[in-house]
Design a protein around this motif. Structure first.
Motif, PDB file in Angstrom:
ATOM      1  N   GLU A   1       0.983  -1.110   0.022  1.00 47.96           N
ATOM      2  CA  GLU A   1      -0.028  -0.064  -0.077  1.00 47.96           C
ATOM      3  C   GLU A   1       0.760   1.277  -0.032  1.00 47.96           C
ATOM      4  OE1 GLU A   1      -4.075  -1.758   2.642  1.00 47.96           O
ATOM      5  OE2 GLU A   1      -2.526   0.005   3.511  1.00 47.96           O
TER       6      GLU A   1
ATOM      7  N   MET B   1       0.187   5.674   0.046  1.00 48.89           N
ATOM      8  CA  MET B   1      -0.614   7.100  -0.134  1.00 48.89           C
ATOM      9  C   MET B   1       0.007   7.991  -1.036  1.00 48.89           C
ATOM     10  SD  MET B   1      -2.867   7.984   3.156  1.00 48.89           S
ATOM     11  CE  MET B   1      -1.582   8.006   4.475  1.00 48.89           C
TER      12      MET B   1
ATOM     13  N   LEU C   1      -5.236   6.323  -1.104  1.00 51.99           N
ATOM     14  CA  LEU C   1      -4.268   5.082  -1.123  1.00 51.99           C
ATOM     15  C   LEU C   1      -4.742   3.952  -2.258  1.00 51.99           C
ATOM     16  CD1 LEU C   1      -3.349   3.312   1.471  1.00 51.99           C
ATOM     17  CD2 LEU C   1      -5.601   2.020   1.285  1.00 51.99           C
TER      18      LEU C   1
END
Ligand code: COA
Length: 182
Positions: free
Chosen positions: A119, A121, A165
């Motif tokens: 992941e 951002m 995200l």
């Protein structure tokens, strides 16, 4: 080599991918300051990352200079996820696959074999970071999902749209083995 460190050397371009040490942190901080596009945090922040999270961070070194860096961590309640906080490559080496190799190096580490999701951002307008994660999803033959997480005002004046995200996965162990070899 220190216990628990992991190092990959590619002789062709003399790039070394390795776990950072506390002694690397001033240079990592400089790298972030010079990157231009990224917010640099305090020198102490990079010291703590290199000292406390070396197993989920990586530096790329060329002839003794740090030319790339990823800081990442495993969120405490999601052991299958590697959250990439910052990724940066010096301008002179961009577009040559260094960021992809930094990511591949991390994902091939034995201590990260349980990771199934990556992941990060970022701003939807980050034209270099978006293709990087798309390339990872393609290489691992898995999905890339994008979602809004935090409202813009959570970031105050620092807001660069980073509330988006990106989630790549699930990455299976076969893909991880293959990307580790590529
Ligand atoms: C984002 C960054 C780390 C990418 O590093 P890099 O070493 O140049 O990336 P790579 O060469 O490994 O390229 C990865 C993929 O992204 C693509 N890409 C890289 N830069 C690109 C750009 N400016 N525009 C479009 N695509 C780009 C590459 O073509 C490649 O895709 P492909 O495999 O499908 O060809 C680098 O541009 C950087 O340091 N930017 C400033 C800091 C930043 O914005 N970090 C991201 C915040 S999360």
């Amino acid at each position: 080599m220190l216990a628990g460190t992991h190092q990959t050397i590619r002789k062709a371009d003399h790039l070394i991918f390795r776990t950072p040490t506390a002694g690397d942190s001033p240079e990592v901080h400089e790298l972030l300051l010079r990157s231009g596009e990224m917010e640099s945090n305090s020198r102490q922040c990079y010291l703590l990352l290199c000292e406390h999270f070396p197993s989920t961070c990586v530096v790329a070194e060329k002839q003794g200079d740090i030319v790339g860096f990823i800081s990442a961590y495993i969120p405490p309640d999601r052991h299958d996820t590697l959250f990439i906080w910052q990724i940066v490559v010096i301008e002179a080496l961009r577009g040559r696959g260094v960021a992809k190799r930094l990511l591949r190096h991390l994902l091939s580490r034995p201590n990260l074999k349980r990771i199934r999701y990556v992941e990060a951002m970022m701003s939807p307008s980050n034209e270099a970071a978006q293709p990087l994660f798309r390339a990872l999803a393609k290489q691992c033959n898995c999905s890339l999902d994008e979602m809004m997480t935090f409202p813009a005002d959570f970031f105050g004046e620092e807001n660069r749209g980073q509330g988006n995200l990106i989630r790549v996965g699930p990455i299976n162990s076969v893909s991880k083995t293959l990307i580790g070899r590529s």
